[in-house]
Design a protein around this motif. Sequence first.
Motif: not given
Length: 320
Positions: A46-53, A3-13
Amino acid sequence: MQEVSSILITGGAGFIGSNLALELQERYPKAKILILDDFSSANFKNLKKFNGEVLACDVSTDEVFFKIDDFQPELIFHLASITDTTVTDQELMMRRNVDGFKNILEIAAENESIVVYASSASVYGNVKEHVPLKEEREKSPENVYAFSKYIMDNIAKDFSEKTGLKIVGVRYFNVYGPGEAHKGKFASMIYQLYLQMRKNKRPRLFKWGEQKRDFVYVRDAVDATILAKEAPETTVYNIGSGEARSFNEIVALLNKYLGKDLEPDYFDCPYDFYQEFTQADMSKIKKELGFVPKYNLEKGIKEYVEILEGKIPHPVGGLK
Protein backbone atom coordinates in the motif's frame (compact mmCIF):
# COMPACT_ATOMS: atom_id res chain seq x y z
CA MET A 1 -3.72 25.76 1.67
CA GLN A 2 -1.92 26.33 4.97
CA GLU A 3 1.52 24.69 5.00
CA VAL A 4 2.22 21.84 7.43
CA SER A 5 5.78 20.89 8.38
CA SER A 6 5.42 17.54 10.19
CA ILE A 7 2.72 14.87 10.19
CA LEU A 8 2.46 11.62 12.17
CA ILE A 9 0.15 8.89 10.88
CA THR A 10 -0.50 5.82 13.02
CA GLY A 11 -1.89 2.83 11.17
CA GLY A 12 -0.59 4.42 7.99
CA ALA A 13 0.02 1.13 6.16
CA GLY A 14 -3.59 0.02 6.51
CA PHE A 15 -6.51 0.64 4.20
CA ILE A 16 -7.64 4.18 5.02
CA GLY A 17 -4.24 5.08 6.50
CA SER A 18 -2.28 4.37 3.32
CA ASN A 19 -4.74 6.29 1.17
CA LEU A 20 -4.45 9.14 3.65
CA ALA A 21 -0.65 9.05 3.66
CA LEU A 22 -0.42 9.19 -0.13
CA GLU A 23 -2.91 12.05 -0.34
CA LEU A 24 -1.12 14.04 2.36
CA GLN A 25 2.14 13.48 0.49
CA GLU A 26 0.54 15.03 -2.59
CA ARG A 27 -0.97 17.98 -0.73
CA TYR A 28 2.00 18.77 1.52
CA PRO A 29 5.12 17.88 -0.50
CA LYS A 30 7.39 19.80 1.89
CA ALA A 31 6.08 18.13 5.04
CA LYS A 32 7.98 15.39 6.84
CA ILE A 33 5.57 12.46 7.23
CA LEU A 34 6.23 9.62 9.67
CA ILE A 35 4.13 6.45 9.64
CA LEU A 36 3.87 4.06 12.59
CA ASP A 37 2.21 0.68 12.03
CA ASP A 38 2.53 -2.74 13.67
CA PHE A 39 1.53 -4.40 10.36
CA SER A 40 -1.01 -6.66 12.06
CA SER A 41 -3.63 -5.49 9.55
CA ALA A 42 -1.62 -3.77 6.84
CA ASN A 43 0.47 -4.36 3.74
CA PHE A 44 3.70 -2.69 2.69
CA LYS A 45 2.45 -2.75 -0.93
CA ASN A 46 0.00 0.00 0.00
CA LEU A 47 2.97 2.32 0.54
CA LYS A 48 5.13 1.57 -2.48
CA LYS A 49 4.66 5.17 -3.68
CA PHE A 50 5.22 6.69 -0.23
CA ASN A 51 8.36 8.82 0.11
CA GLY A 52 8.55 9.22 3.89
CA GLU A 53 9.63 7.11 6.84
CA VAL A 54 7.77 4.00 8.02
CA LEU A 55 8.49 2.37 11.40
CA ALA A 56 7.09 -0.82 12.89
CA CYS A 57 5.47 0.06 16.19
CA ASP A 58 2.65 -1.01 18.49
CA VAL A 59 1.45 2.39 19.73
CA SER A 60 -0.24 0.81 22.78
CA THR A 61 3.21 0.08 24.25
CA ASP A 62 5.89 2.39 25.59
CA GLU A 63 7.98 1.80 22.46
CA VAL A 64 5.96 4.50 20.73
CA PHE A 65 7.70 7.17 22.80
CA PHE A 66 11.13 5.87 21.74
CA LYS A 67 10.13 5.51 18.09
CA ILE A 68 8.90 9.10 17.96
CA ASP A 69 12.17 10.26 19.58
CA ASP A 70 12.76 13.86 18.50
CA PHE A 71 10.01 13.93 15.84
CA GLN A 72 7.67 16.80 16.70
CA PRO A 73 4.38 16.35 14.84
CA GLU A 74 2.32 19.39 14.11
CA LEU A 75 -0.53 17.13 13.00
CA ILE A 76 -1.38 13.60 14.15
CA PHE A 77 -3.75 11.30 12.30
CA HIS A 78 -4.41 8.35 14.60
CA LEU A 79 -5.85 5.36 12.74
CA ALA A 80 -3.98 2.52 14.47
CA SER A 81 -6.34 0.08 16.18
CA ILE A 82 -7.74 -3.42 16.03
CA THR A 83 -10.51 -3.09 13.47
CA ASP A 84 -11.58 -6.75 13.40
CA THR A 85 -15.03 -6.61 14.98
CA THR A 86 -15.03 -10.39 15.55
CA VAL A 87 -12.25 -10.13 18.17
CA THR A 88 -13.83 -11.08 21.50
CA ASP A 89 -10.76 -10.67 23.72
CA GLN A 90 -11.96 -7.61 25.61
CA GLU A 91 -8.68 -6.93 27.40
CA LEU A 92 -6.74 -7.05 24.12
CA MET A 93 -9.18 -4.77 22.29
CA MET A 94 -9.25 -2.18 25.06
CA ARG A 95 -5.48 -2.25 25.57
CA ARG A 96 -4.65 -1.86 21.89
CA ASN A 97 -7.33 0.69 21.02
CA VAL A 98 -7.82 2.74 24.17
CA ASP A 99 -4.32 2.57 25.70
CA GLY A 100 -2.85 3.24 22.27
CA PHE A 101 -5.00 6.34 21.91
CA LYS A 102 -3.96 7.63 25.33
CA ASN A 103 -0.27 7.24 24.37
CA ILE A 104 -0.85 9.26 21.21
CA LEU A 105 -2.63 11.97 23.19
CA GLU A 106 0.39 12.23 25.49
CA ILE A 107 2.62 12.77 22.47
CA ALA A 108 0.17 15.38 21.17
CA ALA A 109 0.23 17.21 24.50
CA GLU A 110 4.02 17.34 24.49
CA ASN A 111 4.05 18.83 20.99
CA GLU A 112 0.78 20.82 21.03
CA SER A 113 -0.37 18.81 18.04
CA ILE A 114 -3.79 18.80 16.43
CA VAL A 115 -5.19 15.25 16.58
CA VAL A 116 -7.63 13.63 14.16
CA TYR A 117 -8.55 10.08 15.17
CA ALA A 118 -10.66 7.26 13.77
CA SER A 119 -13.93 6.70 15.58
CA SER A 120 -16.62 4.42 14.15
CA ALA A 121 -20.31 4.41 13.26
CA SER A 122 -20.51 1.16 15.24
CA VAL A 123 -20.88 3.26 18.43
CA TYR A 124 -24.51 3.89 17.43
CA GLY A 125 -25.36 0.19 17.73
CA ASN A 126 -28.22 -1.65 16.07
CA VAL A 127 -30.53 1.21 15.13
CA LYS A 128 -34.13 0.10 14.64
CA GLU A 129 -35.54 3.23 13.04
CA HIS A 130 -34.45 3.96 9.47
CA VAL A 131 -33.29 7.55 9.94
CA PRO A 132 -29.99 9.35 9.31
CA LEU A 133 -27.78 9.08 12.39
CA LYS A 134 -26.78 12.35 14.02
CA GLU A 135 -23.54 12.58 16.00
CA GLU A 136 -25.27 13.52 19.25
CA ARG A 137 -27.78 10.64 19.27
CA GLU A 138 -27.62 8.03 22.03
CA LYS A 139 -24.78 5.50 21.68
CA SER A 140 -25.28 1.75 22.14
CA PRO A 141 -22.11 -0.19 21.26
CA GLU A 142 -22.92 -3.86 20.66
CA ASN A 143 -19.40 -5.34 20.74
CA VAL A 144 -16.09 -4.56 22.41
CA TYR A 145 -14.71 -2.93 19.24
CA ALA A 146 -17.57 -0.42 19.21
CA PHE A 147 -17.19 0.03 22.97
CA SER A 148 -13.48 0.84 22.58
CA LYS A 149 -14.32 3.56 20.05
CA TYR A 150 -17.04 4.92 22.31
CA ILE A 151 -14.56 5.19 25.19
CA MET A 152 -12.03 6.86 22.88
CA ASP A 153 -14.63 9.53 22.10
CA ASN A 154 -15.11 10.12 25.83
CA ILE A 155 -11.36 10.30 26.47
CA ALA A 156 -10.86 12.77 23.61
CA LYS A 157 -13.43 15.15 25.09
CA ASP A 158 -11.98 14.95 28.61
CA PHE A 159 -8.35 15.27 27.46
CA SER A 160 -9.19 18.29 25.34
CA GLU A 161 -10.90 20.01 28.26
CA LYS A 162 -7.82 19.42 30.45
CA THR A 163 -5.16 20.42 27.91
CA GLY A 164 -6.83 22.75 25.42
CA LEU A 165 -5.76 20.48 22.54
CA LYS A 166 -8.00 20.20 19.49
CA ILE A 167 -8.94 16.52 19.12
CA VAL A 168 -11.33 15.62 16.31
CA GLY A 169 -12.97 12.23 15.81
CA VAL A 170 -14.01 11.00 12.37
CA ARG A 171 -16.81 8.47 12.68
CA TYR A 172 -16.41 6.27 9.61
CA PHE A 173 -19.37 4.43 8.12
CA ASN A 174 -18.79 1.64 5.53
CA VAL A 175 -15.61 2.66 3.72
CA TYR A 176 -14.64 0.86 0.50
CA GLY A 177 -12.08 1.34 -2.25
CA PRO A 178 -8.49 0.67 -3.36
CA GLY A 179 -6.05 -0.49 -0.71
CA GLU A 180 -8.35 -2.87 1.17
CA ALA A 181 -7.46 -6.16 -0.57
CA HIS A 182 -5.06 -7.21 2.22
CA LYS A 183 -7.96 -7.25 4.71
CA GLY A 184 -9.26 -10.51 3.23
CA LYS A 185 -12.66 -11.46 4.65
CA PHE A 186 -12.76 -8.16 6.55
CA ALA A 187 -12.60 -6.07 3.38
CA SER A 188 -15.77 -4.25 2.35
CA MET A 189 -18.87 -6.07 1.12
CA ILE A 190 -18.37 -4.32 -2.21
CA TYR A 191 -14.93 -5.86 -2.62
CA GLN A 192 -16.17 -9.30 -1.49
CA LEU A 193 -18.98 -9.25 -4.04
CA TYR A 194 -16.60 -8.03 -6.75
CA LEU A 195 -14.32 -11.03 -6.13
CA GLN A 196 -17.22 -13.46 -6.37
CA MET A 197 -18.65 -11.94 -9.53
CA ARG A 198 -15.24 -11.55 -11.17
CA LYS A 199 -15.07 -15.38 -11.09
CA ASN A 200 -18.59 -15.63 -12.54
CA LYS A 201 -19.97 -16.85 -9.21
CA ARG A 202 -23.42 -15.76 -8.11
CA PRO A 203 -23.03 -13.07 -5.43
CA ARG A 204 -24.10 -14.38 -2.02
CA LEU A 205 -26.38 -12.13 0.04
CA PHE A 206 -28.44 -12.55 3.18
CA LYS A 207 -32.15 -12.75 2.35
CA TRP A 208 -33.31 -10.69 0.53
CA GLY A 209 -30.51 -8.25 -0.18
CA GLU A 210 -32.51 -5.20 0.90
CA GLN A 211 -30.34 -4.48 3.95
CA LYS A 212 -29.02 -0.94 3.53
CA ARG A 213 -25.70 0.64 4.45
CA ASP A 214 -24.05 4.01 4.07
CA PHE A 215 -21.12 3.14 1.77
CA VAL A 216 -18.46 5.84 1.50
CA TYR A 217 -15.69 5.75 -1.08
CA VAL A 218 -12.23 5.93 0.44
CA ARG A 219 -11.27 9.10 -1.44
CA ASP A 220 -14.20 10.92 0.18
CA ALA A 221 -13.27 9.45 3.57
CA VAL A 222 -9.69 10.72 3.16
CA ASP A 223 -10.81 14.19 2.05
CA ALA A 224 -13.08 14.47 5.10
CA THR A 225 -10.35 13.18 7.42
CA ILE A 226 -7.87 15.81 6.24
CA LEU A 227 -10.50 18.55 6.40
CA ALA A 228 -11.36 17.54 9.98
CA LYS A 229 -8.17 19.22 11.20
CA GLU A 230 -9.89 22.54 10.39
CA ALA A 231 -12.69 21.90 12.89
CA PRO A 232 -13.36 24.97 15.03
CA GLU A 233 -13.02 22.94 18.22
CA THR A 234 -12.84 19.42 19.63
CA THR A 235 -15.73 17.44 18.19
CA VAL A 236 -16.75 14.30 16.25
CA TYR A 237 -17.97 14.14 12.65
CA ASN A 238 -19.85 11.46 10.77
CA ILE A 239 -17.97 10.37 7.64
CA GLY A 240 -20.31 8.74 5.15
CA SER A 241 -21.99 9.36 1.83
CA GLY A 242 -25.25 10.45 3.42
CA GLU A 243 -27.11 7.75 1.46
CA ALA A 244 -28.39 4.32 2.50
CA ARG A 245 -28.04 1.84 -0.37
CA SER A 246 -28.99 -1.83 -0.56
CA PHE A 247 -26.78 -4.83 -1.29
CA ASN A 248 -29.01 -5.58 -4.26
CA GLU A 249 -28.06 -2.19 -5.71
CA ILE A 250 -24.37 -3.04 -5.28
CA VAL A 251 -24.85 -6.28 -7.21
CA ALA A 252 -26.68 -4.44 -9.99
CA LEU A 253 -23.86 -1.88 -10.29
CA LEU A 254 -21.14 -4.54 -10.26
CA ASN A 255 -23.02 -6.42 -12.98
CA LYS A 256 -23.17 -3.22 -15.02
CA TYR A 257 -19.49 -2.30 -14.68
CA LEU A 258 -18.20 -5.86 -15.07
CA GLY A 259 -20.46 -6.55 -18.04
CA LYS A 260 -22.17 -9.50 -16.34
CA ASP A 261 -25.70 -10.61 -15.49
CA LEU A 262 -25.37 -12.66 -12.30
CA GLU A 263 -28.39 -13.22 -10.05
CA PRO A 264 -27.85 -13.06 -6.28
CA ASP A 265 -27.73 -16.31 -4.28
CA TYR A 266 -29.80 -15.48 -1.18
CA PHE A 267 -29.33 -17.36 2.11
CA ASP A 268 -30.43 -17.05 5.73
CA CYS A 269 -28.52 -14.66 7.98
CA PRO A 270 -26.77 -16.77 10.67
CA TYR A 271 -26.23 -13.91 13.13
CA ASP A 272 -28.35 -12.92 16.11
CA PHE A 273 -27.02 -9.36 15.84
CA TYR A 274 -27.03 -7.83 12.38
CA GLN A 275 -27.43 -4.21 11.34
CA GLU A 276 -30.23 -3.83 8.81
CA PHE A 277 -29.72 -0.13 8.16
CA THR A 278 -27.12 2.62 8.51
CA GLN A 279 -27.12 6.15 7.15
CA ALA A 280 -24.94 9.06 8.19
CA ASP A 281 -26.41 12.46 8.82
CA MET A 282 -23.76 14.61 7.14
CA SER A 283 -25.23 18.02 8.00
CA LYS A 284 -22.73 18.84 10.77
CA ILE A 285 -19.52 18.46 8.73
CA LYS A 286 -21.19 20.22 5.81
CA LYS A 287 -22.24 23.16 7.96
CA GLU A 288 -18.97 23.53 9.90
CA LEU A 289 -16.39 22.57 7.26
CA GLY A 290 -18.24 22.70 3.95
CA PHE A 291 -17.63 19.02 3.21
CA VAL A 292 -19.83 17.38 0.58
CA PRO A 293 -18.97 13.86 -0.71
CA LYS A 294 -17.88 13.79 -4.36
CA TYR A 295 -18.75 10.11 -4.91
CA ASN A 296 -22.17 8.49 -4.89
CA LEU A 297 -22.31 4.69 -5.06
CA GLU A 298 -22.48 4.66 -8.87
CA LYS A 299 -19.36 6.81 -9.31
CA GLY A 300 -17.44 5.11 -6.53
CA ILE A 301 -18.03 1.53 -7.70
CA LYS A 302 -17.32 2.49 -11.32
CA GLU A 303 -13.92 3.99 -10.44
CA TYR A 304 -13.09 1.15 -8.04
CA VAL A 305 -13.85 -1.54 -10.62
CA GLU A 306 -11.78 0.29 -13.25
CA ILE A 307 -8.83 0.39 -10.83
CA LEU A 308 -9.24 -3.28 -9.87
CA GLU A 309 -9.46 -4.25 -13.54
CA GLY A 310 -6.32 -2.27 -14.36
CA LYS A 311 -8.13 0.13 -16.68
CA ILE A 312 -7.07 3.25 -14.77
CA PRO A 313 -4.41 3.91 -12.10
CA HIS A 314 -5.29 4.90 -8.57
CA PRO A 315 -5.07 8.71 -8.47
CA VAL A 316 -2.53 8.69 -5.60
CA GLY A 317 -0.40 5.59 -5.76
CA GLY A 318 -1.65 2.72 -7.87
CA LEU A 319 -3.41 0.92 -5.01
CA LYS A 320 -5.65 -2.07 -5.64
